[in-house]
Design a protein around this motif. Structure first.
Motif, PDB file in Angstrom:
ATOM      1  N   LYS A  14       1.557 -56.023 -20.133  1.00 37.93           N
ATOM      2  CA  LYS A  14       1.741 -56.690 -18.841  1.00 37.93           C
ATOM      3  C   LYS A  14       2.500 -55.836 -17.833  1.00 37.93           C
ATOM      4  O   LYS A  14       2.478 -56.118 -16.640  1.00 37.93           O
ATOM      5  N   ASN A  15       3.167 -54.796 -18.312  1.00 38.33           N
ATOM      6  CA  ASN A  15       3.994 -53.942 -17.454  1.00 38.33           C
ATOM      7  C   ASN A  15       3.707 -52.467 -17.722  1.00 38.33           C
ATOM      8  O   ASN A  15       4.596 -51.722 -18.170  1.00 38.33           O
ATOM      9  N   PRO A  16       2.495 -52.011 -17.427  1.00 40.71           N
ATOM     10  CA  PRO A  16       2.157 -50.611 -17.724  1.00 40.71           C
ATOM     11  C   PRO A  16       3.044 -49.616 -16.984  1.00 40.71           C
ATOM     12  O   PRO A  16       3.225 -48.485 -17.445  1.00 40.71           O
ATOM     13  N   GLU A  17       3.617 -50.031 -15.883  1.00 46.62           N
ATOM     14  CA  GLU A  17       4.518 -49.144 -15.148  1.00 46.62           C
ATOM     15  C   GLU A  17       5.782 -48.831 -15.954  1.00 46.62           C
ATOM     16  O   GLU A  17       6.424 -47.800 -15.744  1.00 46.62           O
ATOM     17  N   PHE A  18       6.136 -49.711 -16.895  1.00 50.69           N
ATOM     18  CA  PHE A  18       7.308 -49.467 -17.734  1.00 50.69           C
ATOM     19  C   PHE A  18       7.129 -48.176 -18.537  1.00 50.69           C
ATOM     20  O   PHE A  18       8.044 -47.352 -18.622  1.00 50.69           O
ATOM     21  N   ILE A  19       5.952 -48.001 -19.112  1.00 50.31           N
ATOM     22  CA  ILE A  19       5.673 -46.785 -19.892  1.00 50.31           C
ATOM     23  C   ILE A  19       5.766 -45.554 -18.997  1.00 50.31           C
ATOM     24  O   ILE A  19       6.330 -44.528 -19.381  1.00 50.31           O
ATOM     25  N   THR A  20       5.249 -45.662 -17.787  1.00 50.05           N
ATOM     26  CA  THR A  20       5.338 -44.553 -16.836  1.00 50.05           C
ATOM     27  C   THR A  20       6.795 -44.243 -16.503  1.00 50.05           C
ATOM     28  O   THR A  20       7.194 -43.069 -16.461  1.00 50.05           O
ATOM     29  N   LEU A  21       7.591 -45.285 -16.288  1.00 43.14           N
ATOM     30  CA  LEU A  21       9.015 -45.082 -15.983  1.00 43.14           C
ATOM     31  C   LEU A  21       9.744 -44.407 -17.153  1.00 43.14           C
ATOM     32  O   LEU A  21      10.553 -43.498 -16.948  1.00 43.14           O
ATOM     33  N   VAL A  22       9.460 -44.854 -18.361  1.00 42.68           N
ATOM     34  CA  VAL A  22      10.098 -44.242 -19.536  1.00 42.68           C
ATOM     35  C   VAL A  22       9.693 -42.773 -19.641  1.00 42.68           C
ATOM     36  O   VAL A  22      10.533 -41.901 -19.880  1.00 42.68           O
ATOM     37  N   ASN A  23       8.407 -42.501 -19.457  1.00 41.37           N
ATOM     38  CA  ASN A  23       7.943 -41.110 -19.503  1.00 41.37           C
ATOM     39  C   ASN A  23       8.645 -40.259 -18.460  1.00 41.37           C
ATOM     40  O   ASN A  23       9.107 -39.149 -18.753  1.00 41.37           O
ATOM     41  N   GLU A  25      11.515 -40.827 -16.958  1.00 35.81           N
ATOM     42  CA  GLU A  25      12.948 -40.702 -17.241  1.00 35.81           C
ATOM     43  C   GLU A  25      13.188 -39.678 -18.351  1.00 35.81           C
ATOM     44  O   GLU A  25      14.155 -38.919 -18.308  1.00 35.81           O
ATOM     45  N   ASN A  26      12.298 -39.641 -19.322  1.00 38.60           N
ATOM     46  CA  ASN A  26      12.429 -38.630 -20.373  1.00 38.60           C
ATOM     47  C   ASN A  26      12.180 -37.231 -19.836  1.00 38.60           C
ATOM     48  O   ASN A  26      12.872 -36.280 -20.224  1.00 38.60           O
ATOM     49  N   LEU A  27      11.208 -37.088 -18.945  1.00 37.80           N
ATOM     50  CA  LEU A  27      10.974 -35.781 -18.329  1.00 37.80           C
ATOM     51  C   LEU A  27      12.194 -35.320 -17.545  1.00 37.80           C
ATOM     52  O   LEU A  27      12.459 -34.124 -17.431  1.00 37.80           O
ATOM     53  N   ASN A  28      12.949 -36.283 -17.015  1.00 35.98           N
ATOM     54  CA  ASN A  28      14.159 -35.971 -16.254  1.00 35.98           C
ATOM     55  C   ASN A  28      15.427 -36.049 -17.101  1.00 35.98           C
ATOM     56  O   ASN A  28      16.534 -36.130 -16.568  1.00 35.98           O
ATOM     57  N   LYS A  29      15.250 -36.042 -18.421  1.00 41.36           N
ATOM     58  CA  LYS A  29      16.373 -36.008 -19.370  1.00 41.36           C
ATOM     59  C   LYS A  29      17.355 -37.159 -19.163  1.00 41.36           C
ATOM     60  O   LYS A  29      18.569 -36.985 -19.241  1.00 41.36           O
ATOM     61  N   ALA A  30      16.822 -38.347 -18.890  1.00 43.86           N
ATOM     62  CA  ALA A  30      17.604 -39.590 -18.748  1.00 43.86           C
ATOM     63  C   ALA A  30      18.609 -39.526 -17.595  1.00 43.86           C
ATOM     64  O   ALA A  30      19.664 -40.150 -17.647  1.00 43.86           O
ATOM     65  N   ARG A  31      18.248 -38.812 -16.553  1.00 38.11           N
ATOM     66  CA  ARG A  31      19.148 -38.606 -15.418  1.00 38.11           C
ATOM     67  C   ARG A  31      19.630 -39.929 -14.813  1.00 38.11           C
ATOM     68  O   ARG A  31      20.803 -40.074 -14.500  1.00 38.11           O
ATOM     69  N   HIS A  32      18.742 -40.890 -14.675  1.00 40.54           N
ATOM     70  CA  HIS A  32      19.106 -42.149 -14.000  1.00 40.54           C
ATOM     71  C   HIS A  32      19.730 -43.165 -14.958  1.00 40.54           C
ATOM     72  O   HIS A  32      20.781 -43.732 -14.642  1.00 40.54           O
ATOM     73  N   ILE A  33      19.090 -43.382 -16.102  1.00 40.37           N
ATOM     74  CA  ILE A  33      19.629 -44.420 -16.992  1.00 40.37           C
ATOM     75  C   ILE A  33      20.955 -44.016 -17.624  1.00 40.37           C
ATOM     76  O   ILE A  33      21.731 -44.879 -18.009  1.00 40.37           O
ATOM     77  N   SER A  34      21.226 -42.751 -17.709  1.00 35.17           N
ATOM     78  CA  SER A  34      22.499 -42.316 -18.296  1.00 35.17           C
ATOM     79  C   SER A  34      23.688 -42.775 -17.453  1.00 35.17           C
ATOM     80  O   SER A  34      24.808 -42.830 -17.953  1.00 35.17           O
ATOM     81  N   GLN A  35      23.433 -43.131 -16.205  1.00 30.27           N
ATOM     82  CA  GLN A  35      24.500 -43.585 -15.313  1.00 30.27           C
ATOM     83  C   GLN A  35      24.633 -45.104 -15.269  1.00 30.27           C
ATOM     84  O   GLN A  35      25.498 -45.634 -14.582  1.00 30.27           O
ATOM     85  N   SER A  36      23.797 -45.821 -16.024  1.00 26.97           N
ATOM     86  CA  SER A  36      23.777 -47.279 -15.969  1.00 26.97           C
ATOM     87  C   SER A  36      24.623 -47.902 -17.076  1.00 26.97           C
ATOM     88  O   SER A  36      24.245 -47.883 -18.242  1.00 26.97           O
ATOM     89  N   THR A  37      25.752 -48.474 -16.704  1.00 25.51           N
ATOM     90  CA  THR A  37      26.568 -49.196 -17.682  1.00 25.51           C
ATOM     91  C   THR A  37      25.932 -50.547 -18.018  1.00 25.51           C
ATOM     92  O   THR A  37      26.092 -51.038 -19.128  1.00 25.51           O
ATOM     93  N   VAL A  38      25.219 -51.118 -17.084  1.00 24.56           N
ATOM     94  CA  VAL A  38      24.539 -52.401 -17.321  1.00 24.56           C
ATOM     95  C   VAL A  38      23.498 -52.247 -18.423  1.00 24.56           C
ATOM     96  O   VAL A  38      23.425 -53.062 -19.348  1.00 24.56           O
ATOM     97  N   LEU A  39      22.703 -51.204 -18.350  1.00 25.55           N
ATOM     98  CA  LEU A  39      21.675 -50.969 -19.359  1.00 25.55           C
ATOM     99  C   LEU A  39      22.299 -50.754 -20.734  1.00 25.55           C
ATOM    100  O   LEU A  39      21.803 -51.277 -21.736  1.00 25.55           O
ATOM    101  N   ARG A  40      23.372 -50.026 -20.800  1.00 25.04           N
ATOM    102  CA  ARG A  40      24.048 -49.804 -22.080  1.00 25.04           C
ATOM    103  C   ARG A  40      24.569 -51.115 -22.657  1.00 25.04           C
ATOM    104  O   ARG A  40      24.464 -51.366 -23.862  1.00 25.04           O
ATOM    105  N   ASP A  41      25.143 -51.964 -21.807  1.00 23.78           N
ATOM    106  CA  ASP A  41      25.664 -53.254 -22.257  1.00 23.78           C
ATOM    107  C   ASP A  41      24.538 -54.140 -22.783  1.00 23.78           C
ATOM    108  O   ASP A  41      24.644 -54.723 -23.862  1.00 23.78           O
ATOM    109  N   ALA A  77       8.921 -50.096 -31.059  1.00 28.57           N
ATOM    110  CA  ALA A  77       8.569 -49.591 -29.730  1.00 28.57           C
ATOM    111  C   ALA A  77       7.526 -48.482 -29.834  1.00 28.57           C
ATOM    112  O   ALA A  77       6.551 -48.453 -29.068  1.00 28.57           O
ATOM    113  N   SER A  78       7.694 -47.603 -30.795  1.00 29.46           N
ATOM    114  CA  SER A  78       6.822 -46.430 -30.852  1.00 29.46           C
ATOM    115  C   SER A  78       5.399 -46.750 -31.289  1.00 29.46           C
ATOM    116  O   SER A  78       4.452 -46.122 -30.809  1.00 29.46           O
ATOM    117  N   ILE A  79       5.214 -47.711 -32.177  1.00 28.40           N
ATOM    118  CA  ILE A  79       3.849 -47.989 -32.631  1.00 28.40           C
ATOM    119  C   ILE A  79       2.996 -48.608 -31.531  1.00 28.40           C
ATOM    120  O   ILE A  79       1.778 -48.443 -31.542  1.00 28.40           O
TER     121      ILE A  79
END
Length: 125
Positions: A14-23, A25-41, A77-79
């Motif tokens: 239902k959210n194919p853009e999620f896979i694109t975002l993850v891809n 973010e990985n290409l950018n070595k987690a540049r954005h999510i590494s700064q998110s304390t909300v996501l970590r929580d 997640a991976s399968i």
């Protein structure tokens, strides 16, 4: 855990853009999510919840002992992720439509079976 596998699969579909975002973010070595304390929580609460389910299942003799919620989550997640990120090339290589309704249902069924075999002391479908 079946609900978790289904939820993950349905979310990807239902959210194919999620896979694109993850891809990306990985290409950018987690540049954005590494700064998110909300996501970590949120992630820590989620992992703790899954670990509690695994521990309860182990105590009840349904799940194997010593399962790690992070490893289980990565596997679930991976399968789904791999299948969907490679659906076009896979469709060509294996000569079947990976995105047909039947193929998607077959894959979900396979994912559930795989996860249960990984988690359960004996298969309980």
């Amino acid at each position: 855990m079946i609900k978790f596998v289904k939820f993950t699969w349905d979310y990807y579909l239902k959210n194919p853009e999620f896979i694109t975002l993850v891809n990306n973010e990985n290409l950018n070595k987690a540049r954005h999510i590494s700064q998110s304390t909300v996501l970590r929580d949120i992630s820590q609460k989620f992992v703790n919840r899954i670990q509690a389910i695994l521990d309860k299942g182990a105590k009840e003799g349904v799940f194997r002992k010593g399962l790690d919620a992070v490893q289980v989550n990565i596997t679930i997640a991976s399968i789904g992720y791999y299948y969907l990120t490679n659906c076009y090339t896979g469709s060509v290589i294996f000569e079947r439509d990976f995105l047909s309704r039947k193929a998607l249902q077959d894959r979900l069924d396979f994912n559930i079976d795989t996860v249960l075999r990984m988690l359960c002391v004996e298969k309980t479908i």
